[in-house]
Design an enzyme around this catalytic site. Structure first.
Site, short mmCIF file in Angstrom:
data_model
loop_
_atom_site.label_atom_id
_atom_site.label_comp_id
_atom_site.label_asym_id
_atom_site.label_seq_id
_atom_site.Cartn_x
_atom_site.Cartn_y
_atom_site.Cartn_z
N SER A 201 -50.72 -49.42 52.03
CA SER A 201 -50.46 -49.03 53.39
C SER A 201 -49.01 -49.28 53.76
O SER A 201 -48.11 -48.73 53.14
CB SER A 201 -51.44 -49.75 54.33
OG SER A 201 -51.63 -48.99 55.50
N ASP A 307 -59.03 -40.78 53.59
CA ASP A 307 -58.25 -41.75 54.36
C ASP A 307 -57.84 -41.10 55.68
O ASP A 307 -57.02 -40.18 55.71
CB ASP A 307 -57.02 -42.18 53.57
CG ASP A 307 -56.31 -43.38 54.20
OD1 ASP A 307 -56.51 -43.63 55.40
OD2 ASP A 307 -55.55 -44.05 53.48
N HIS A 338 -59.47 -45.73 53.63
CA HIS A 338 -58.28 -46.56 53.46
C HIS A 338 -58.65 -47.84 52.72
O HIS A 338 -58.77 -48.91 53.30
CB HIS A 338 -57.73 -46.87 54.86
CG HIS A 338 -56.31 -47.32 54.90
ND1 HIS A 338 -55.26 -46.51 54.54
CD2 HIS A 338 -55.76 -48.51 55.27
CE1 HIS A 338 -54.13 -47.17 54.71
NE2 HIS A 338 -54.40 -48.39 55.14
#
Length: 651
Positions: A201, A307, A338
């Protein structure tokens, strides 16, 4: 180009000097049979006796305006034995804003420290596993977070320089000190400077951004669920994806000290990211795709195809830009949202990552560069490979909608047709609502379906949908989705855990100490039986029809044409299923609604989808050769409506 010649030259060089490399990198491991080249680093060093230290690297910036340049904290765990023997080691680095605010990984681990201020627990398994194998692991606090100076600027110059400066220091080009203020100068004499960056991320985003500077010494990056352009985290062609901007995100992660002195930076984030969705200089600074030609590092990219936090346009455009510039690369695509691969394919992930770092940082000829480029999760825990990605023979194929016997339930094929379809934006309805009622005329969408397929049809890459529409109001947001209509069991990506279930037992990956366990909670796939799967999505503000960087009010009754970029994916629509295109307005909870509630009329003769099909138009024609029949009525079952309630691209 340099990135191509690097690997052409590098491999023969490794073969020629592999004995010297073995001696330099892994002394005890090199005590193999004479002349045998090492292929795998072994856990021959003590993790318990590893050197743990902290330095503060000078970034050369003064983002908080206090009159002195910012220093960022870098916590280091490295094997003691190579240093004692005068040998140097490579570095695995994770630069993050989350080490004190939000945590890393499925168990939200934070850094912990001893009384001397040295790290005791470095989150995740990287140090436990790789330090015994002859690597140093460095955890960098981004500027304005945890123990670092400066301000959080959400992917901008300060963020990227936080990590780049550490790479420079590891290669002898920057200064570091033993404390945040004052202190003595510290040099990184224990490393050879070869650095690999990894992270999920925001952490992986920093890896992308640092690679896009072309910094020397950064040999590889492993971005997991990472952003490639911050505009595409917050907007989709002018349509807001979240009800806040980067100023909120900065406030969520910065330290108390930074919060008190970084008001000016916060205001710049507000001013530079207007909720209109217009492109500004702030977004240009945070667009790493435009600098893909500078990337020297190889890239091992990982992303969940469902995601909806860091949406998959981010990996698709980055991958395409890297390919265009000849960057050595590898990719894993899962069915999850995610989620880190450590939590959906743990054993294979650790093994592959180990081999990747051995190859890229130690120079071992272990064959990973000659293996298939892509691993794709086709069903939960069932993976396939592709020699290259997208596969050879993939071609953008234009699919065209046509009206059917029922209003709003049309045909998707290769032939251009005339006619119109009309729908009214309903912000209370989502993509799953539309797909569940694909065969039922509803006022909020227009759907178009193929005949049941006579053979499998594979989509691989990024799609786009061109829409020609006439609105009744001055604002309109559009959504286009591709749907696989047919029964399947998939990962439940719309569940809070986005496709995994956390179990109660643990597995161990590396060595532990009293303060840093190498054992992590095991996970399993969380699945759901469905009648349809949304496989790709795209959104846009129709007001950006002339310029994707600037929206304008629409003239009711005027016809506009706009092309929506759809998310990258790799999906097989099986024999017996149908491929569907849905065009609608607000996708509930995935984009914000416009200020009005428009009705839009589609001109079908000027509306089309360009879809990356393996085998191209010929494959589509063969798969849809059967006579088109109207689908049966009745609601279909899918995952619950996905929601992007989290506004932090977090762990």
């Amino acid at each position: 180009m340099p990135k191509r010649t690097r690997f052409t030259i590098w491999r023969p060089f490794v073969i020629a000097v592999v004995g010297a490399l073995a001696a330099a990198f892994l002394g005890p491991v090199a005590a193999q049979a004479a002349g045998t080249a090492p292929r795998e680093s072994r856990p021959v060093y003590s993790y318990a006796d590893a050197i743990r230290e902290a330095v503060w690297v000078d970034t050369g910036l003064d983002s908080d305006g206090d009159g002195r340049t910012d220093r960022v904290a870098a916590d280091i765990v490295r094997p003691a034995e190579p240093a004692a023997q005068g040998r140097k080691v490579p570095v695995i680095m994770d630069a993050s804003p989350y080490y004190s605010c939000c945590g890393r990984g499925n168990e939200s681990q934070l850094k912990t420290y001893d009384a001397a201020g040295n790290v005791v627990r470095m989150p995740l398994f990287y140090d436990n596993y790789f330090v015994p194998r002859g690597y140093a692991v460095v955890g960098v606090d981004l500027a304005g977070t945890n123990r670092s100076d400066g301000c959080v600027d959400v992917g901008g110059r300060s963020d990227i320089q936080s990590a780049k400066a550490v790479v420079d220091w590891l290669n002898g080009r920057a200064k570091a000190y033993s404390s945040r203020t004052g202190g003595t100068a510290v040099k990184a004499g224990w490393t050879n400077g070869r650095t690999g960056m990894i992270g999920k991320s925001w952490d992986g985003t920093i890896a992308n951004g640092v690679a896009a500077t072309g910094v020397k010494g950064l040999k590889t990056i492993v971005p997991i669920s990472a952003i490639s352009s911050w505009y595409d985290y917050y907007f989709a062609q002018g349509a807001p994806l979240y009800d806040s901007g980067p100023d909120w995100l900065a406030g969520a992660v910065e330290s108390d000290d930074a919060y008190a002195r970084c008001g000016a930076v916060q205001q710049k984030l507000v001013d530079g990211a207007p909720r209109t969705g217009d492109w500004t200089g702030l977004w240009t600074e945070r667009d790493y795709v435009r600098d893909a030609a500078k990337v020297r590092a190889s890239v091992f990219l990982v992303h969940g195809m469902q995601d909806l936090n860091v949406r998959t346009k981010n990996f698709g455009q980055w991958w395409d830009a890297l390919a265009k510039n000849g960057v050595e690369r590898k990719i894993w695509l899962s069915q999850t949202g995610h989620v880190d691969p450590f939590d959906y394919r743990r054993g294979a992930w650790v093994d592959t990552l180990h081999r990747w770092f051995d190859h890229e940082l130690l120079g071992y000829d272990n064959g990973i560069d000659r293996e298939p480029m892509a691993d794709v999760e086709r069903h939960p825990d069932q993976w396939v490979t592709s020699a290259v990605w997208p596969p050879r023979g993939t071609a953008a194929t234009t699919l065209r909608p046509a009206a059917g016997a029922r209003a709003g339930v049309g045909i998707l094929g290769l032939s251009q047709k005339t006619g119109t379809e009309t729908f009214t934006d309903d912000p209370t309805r989502s993509e799953t609502d539309w797909a569940a009622q694909i065969a039922t005329p509803t006022a909020d969408k227009a759907g178009f379906l193929t005949a049941p397929l006579s053979r499998d049809l594979r989509l691989s890459g990024s799609s786009e949908v061109t829409v020609t529409a006439t609105p009744t109001t001055s604002t309109a947001h559009l959504t286009a989705v591709l749907v696989d209509l047919g029964p399947d069991t998939i990962r439940d990506y719309a569940d809070a855990a986005e496709g995994i279930t956390t179990l109660t037992d643990r597995t161990c990956w590396g060595e532990s100490t009293a303060g840093d366990s190498a054992c992590f909670l095991r996970t399993a796939a969380r699945t759901k039986a469905v009648d349809f799967t949304v496989l790709s999505r795209g959104w846009a503000d129709l007001g950006t029809y002339a310029d994707p960087g600037k929206g304008v009010p629409l003239t009711p009754g005027r016809t506009y044409t706009i092309t929506l970029d759809l998310a990258a994916t790799d999906h097989v629509v099986p024999k017996g299923h149908r491929l569907a295109l849905i065009v609608a307005g607000t996708d509930k909870d995935l984009i914000d609604p416009p200020s009005t509630t428009p009705t839009l009329t589609l001109d079908l003769s000027r509306t089309a989808a360009r879809v990356p099909l393996v085998g191209g138009a010929a494959a589509f024609a063969r798969a849809t050769s059967a006579r088109w029949t109207a689908p049966g009525t009745g609601d279909l079952t899918g995952v619950r409506a996905p929601r992007t309630v989290r506004r932090v691209p977090a762990s």
